[in-house]
Design a protein around this motif. Sequence first.
Motif, PDB file in Angstrom:
ATOM      1  N   ALA A  73       0.825  -1.213   0.000  1.00 23.94           N
ATOM      2  CA  ALA A  73       0.000   0.000   0.000  1.00 23.94           C
ATOM      3  C   ALA A  73       0.856   1.259   0.000  1.00 23.94           C
ATOM      4  O   ALA A  73       0.586   2.208  -0.755  1.00 23.94           O
ATOM      5  N   GLN A  74       1.886   1.294   0.841  1.00 22.86           N
ATOM      6  CA  GLN A  74       2.724   2.494   0.923  1.00 22.86           C
ATOM      7  C   GLN A  74       3.464   2.739  -0.391  1.00 22.86           C
ATOM      8  O   GLN A  74       3.555   3.874  -0.860  1.00 22.86           O
ATOM      9  N   GLU A  75       4.001   1.653  -0.973  1.00 22.59           N
ATOM     10  CA  GLU A  75       4.737   1.801  -2.221  1.00 22.59           C
ATOM     11  C   GLU A  75       3.848   2.342  -3.332  1.00 22.59           C
ATOM     12  O   GLU A  75       4.249   3.207  -4.109  1.00 22.59           O
ATOM     13  N   LYS A  76       2.597   1.846  -3.389  1.00 23.19           N
ATOM     14  CA  LYS A  76       1.663   2.327  -4.404  1.00 23.19           C
ATOM     15  C   LYS A  76       1.374   3.808  -4.218  1.00 23.19           C
ATOM     16  O   LYS A  76       1.269   4.565  -5.188  1.00 23.19           O
ATOM     17  N   LEU A  81       2.302   9.449  -5.963  1.00 21.04           N
ATOM     18  CA  LEU A  81       2.711  10.818  -5.639  1.00 21.04           C
ATOM     19  C   LEU A  81       3.893  11.253  -6.491  1.00 21.04           C
ATOM     20  O   LEU A  81       3.992  12.425  -6.889  1.00 21.04           O
ATOM     21  N   GLY A  82       4.781  10.316  -6.790  1.00 25.88           N
ATOM     22  CA  GLY A  82       5.906  10.641  -7.666  1.00 25.88           C
ATOM     23  C   GLY A  82       5.447  11.074  -9.043  1.00 25.88           C
ATOM     24  O   GLY A  82       6.015  12.005  -9.640  1.00 25.88           O
ATOM     25  N   ARG A  83       4.395  10.424  -9.532  1.00 20.84           N
ATOM     26  CA  ARG A  83       3.847  10.814 -10.842  1.00 20.84           C
ATOM     27  C   ARG A  83       3.159  12.175 -10.766  1.00 20.84           C
ATOM     28  O   ARG A  83       3.135  12.929 -11.734  1.00 20.84           O
ATOM     29  N   TRP A  84       2.590  12.478  -9.596  1.00 21.90           N
ATOM     30  CA  TRP A  84       1.876  13.754  -9.439  1.00 21.90           C
ATOM     31  C   TRP A  84       2.797  14.922  -9.112  1.00 21.90           C
ATOM     32  O   TRP A  84       2.370  16.082  -9.179  1.00 21.90           O
ATOM     33  N   LYS A  85       4.034  14.631  -8.776  1.00 16.27           N
ATOM     34  CA  LYS A  85       4.967  15.707  -8.420  1.00 16.27           C
ATOM     35  C   LYS A  85       5.089  16.723  -9.555  1.00 16.27           C
ATOM     36  O   LYS A  85       5.157  17.937  -9.329  1.00 16.27           O
ATOM     37  N   ARG A  86       5.092  16.241 -10.778  1.00 17.66           N
ATOM     38  CA  ARG A  86       5.227  17.157 -11.925  1.00 17.66           C
ATOM     39  C   ARG A  86       3.996  18.048 -12.084  1.00 17.66           C
ATOM     40  O   ARG A  86       4.100  19.135 -12.670  1.00 17.66           O
ATOM     41  N   GLU A 106       0.396   6.591   8.487  1.00 17.77           N
ATOM     42  CA  GLU A 106       1.702   7.210   8.302  1.00 17.77           C
ATOM     43  C   GLU A 106       1.749   8.672   8.751  1.00 17.77           C
ATOM     44  O   GLU A 106       2.789   9.171   9.149  1.00 17.77           O
ATOM     45  N   GLY A 107       0.626   9.383   8.651  1.00 13.92           N
ATOM     46  CA  GLY A 107       0.559  10.769   9.089  1.00 13.92           C
ATOM     47  C   GLY A 107       1.593  11.666   8.441  1.00 13.92           C
ATOM     48  O   GLY A 107       1.816  11.638   7.230  1.00 13.92           O
ATOM     49  N   GLY A 108       2.261  12.458   9.266  1.00  7.96           N
ATOM     50  CA  GLY A 108       3.217  13.428   8.767  1.00  7.96           C
ATOM     51  C   GLY A 108       4.420  12.828   8.081  1.00  7.96           C
ATOM     52  O   GLY A 108       5.147  13.536   7.372  1.00  7.96           O
ATOM     53  N   ALA A 109       4.663  11.520   8.263  1.00  4.74           N
ATOM     54  CA  ALA A 109       5.797  10.872   7.592  1.00  4.74           C
ATOM     55  C   ALA A 109       5.652  10.945   6.076  1.00  4.74           C
ATOM     56  O   ALA A 109       6.653  10.932   5.351  1.00  4.74           O
ATOM     57  N   ILE A 110       4.426  11.011   5.594  1.00  6.33           N
ATOM     58  CA  ILE A 110       4.195  11.128   4.153  1.00  6.33           C
ATOM     59  C   ILE A 110       4.805  12.420   3.638  1.00  6.33           C
ATOM     60  O   ILE A 110       5.434  12.454   2.569  1.00  6.33           O
ATOM     61  N   ALA A 111       4.647  13.500   4.403  1.00  8.50           N
ATOM     62  CA  ALA A 111       5.166  14.806   3.980  1.00  8.50           C
ATOM     63  C   ALA A 111       6.689  14.815   3.919  1.00  8.50           C
ATOM     64  O   ALA A 111       7.275  15.558   3.126  1.00  8.50           O
ATOM     65  N   LYS A 112       7.342  13.997   4.741  1.00  4.65           N
ATOM     66  CA  LYS A 112       8.801  13.953   4.723  1.00  4.65           C
ATOM     67  C   LYS A 112       9.311  13.346   3.419  1.00  4.65           C
ATOM     68  O   LYS A 112      10.336  13.784   2.881  1.00  4.65           O
ATOM     69  N   ARG A 113       8.594  12.347   2.908  1.00  4.98           N
ATOM     70  CA  ARG A 113       8.990  11.736   1.644  1.00  4.98           C
ATOM     71  C   ARG A 113       8.451  12.490   0.445  1.00  4.98           C
ATOM     72  O   ARG A 113       9.026  12.428  -0.633  1.00  4.98           O
ATOM     73  N   PRO A 115       7.266  16.227   0.181  1.00  7.26           N
ATOM     74  CA  PRO A 115       6.981  17.538   0.773  1.00  7.26           C
ATOM     75  C   PRO A 115       6.087  18.438  -0.066  1.00  7.26           C
ATOM     76  O   PRO A 115       5.625  19.468   0.432  1.00  7.26           O
ATOM     77  N   PHE A 116       5.820  18.041  -1.298  1.00  9.67           N
ATOM     78  CA  PHE A 116       4.941  18.825  -2.166  1.00  9.67           C
ATOM     79  C   PHE A 116       3.466  18.539  -1.878  1.00  9.67           C
ATOM     80  O   PHE A 116       2.579  19.202  -2.419  1.00  9.67           O
ATOM     81  N   VAL A 117       3.180  17.545  -1.037  1.00  8.53           N
ATOM     82  CA  VAL A 117       1.801  17.256  -0.646  1.00  8.53           C
ATOM     83  C   VAL A 117       1.281  18.386   0.240  1.00  8.53           C
ATOM     84  O   VAL A 117       2.006  18.909   1.094  1.00  8.53           O
ATOM     85  N   ASP A 118       0.026  18.779   0.025  1.00 11.96           N
ATOM     86  CA  ASP A 118      -0.563  19.885   0.784  1.00 11.96           C
ATOM     87  C   ASP A 118      -1.367  19.420   1.990  1.00 11.96           C
ATOM     88  O   ASP A 118      -1.373  20.083   3.032  1.00 11.96           O
ATOM     89  N   LEU A 119      -2.111  18.302   1.833  1.00  6.79           N
ATOM     90  CA  LEU A 119      -3.053  17.866   2.859  1.00  6.79           C
ATOM     91  C   LEU A 119      -2.862  16.391   3.172  1.00  6.79           C
ATOM     92  O   LEU A 119      -2.651  15.581   2.262  1.00  6.79           O
TER      93      LEU A 119
END
Length: 280
Positions: A73-76, A81-86, A106-113, A115-119
């Motif tokens: 699940a996390q890898e997916k 998100l990598g595809r959406w970074k652009r 995962e909470g805030g750990a997602i933002a560490k990997r 950081p372009f995520v807003d919510l």
Amino acid sequence: MSHVTPEATTEAPTTTETPVKKLYIKTHGCQMNEYDSSRMKDLLGESHGMVETDDPEDADVVLINTCSIREKAQEKLFHQLGRWKRLKEKNPNVVIGVGGCVASQEGGAIAKRAPFVDLIFGPQTLHRLPEMIETPRDNGVVVVDITFPEIEKFDNLPQPVADGVSAFVSIMEGCSKYCSFCVVPYTRGEEVSRPVNDVLVEVAHLAQQGVREVNLLGQNVNAYRAEAEDGHTVDLAELITYVAAIEGIDRIRYTTSHPVEFSESLIQAYAEVPELVSHI
């Protein structure tokens, strides 16, 4: 010599229409996630006038509703998100949000990997999306809300918009079984049942829009227990009889059930309620 008086001309007032904002939602996982995604669409349609698009390139808000149960699940999530970074690089104003069970886990750990995520929001806080979208991201800080406010979510959602003749209706959330292999109690919280009347109002609203089949949802749906107006406890079997009495509802299903809560009253409902589909 005749004189022609020219007609007075008036300029039509100019109006500037606010462009319609578009929403893209990608859903992973179970029927409950499908239900939650549809409610996000209803919510943001009401609060921000957003319309759904099937093209993330065309969206102002891009959300992914995640699932912890499915493999990798996390890898997916991070691949997506990598595809959406652009998208963010192309349009810094696009809002990217992560919801669902992986977000809760995962909470805030997602933002560490990423950081372009807003919510980042959990299954129980999706009703706060309108406020989260409007929250300023001072110095790029990600807006995170993965709390467990129990039934508050349903009290703050608009009535659902039907899409076809079949619809999901969440009647409870969470699980209190704490099986060693399962993360549901940790990502969706313990069992919380919606009030009987709230469920029936939602089903009736869907029936008025042409829905003929409802699928009653819960992580452990046959553990449903809610207090009726006279104080007695309504279980899933009794709730099914009430749903069956709503005009227009011809078929009733439920998912996902647990053997421990498969009661005699539920067995009896199969014999007495013709609208209940003969399938477990």
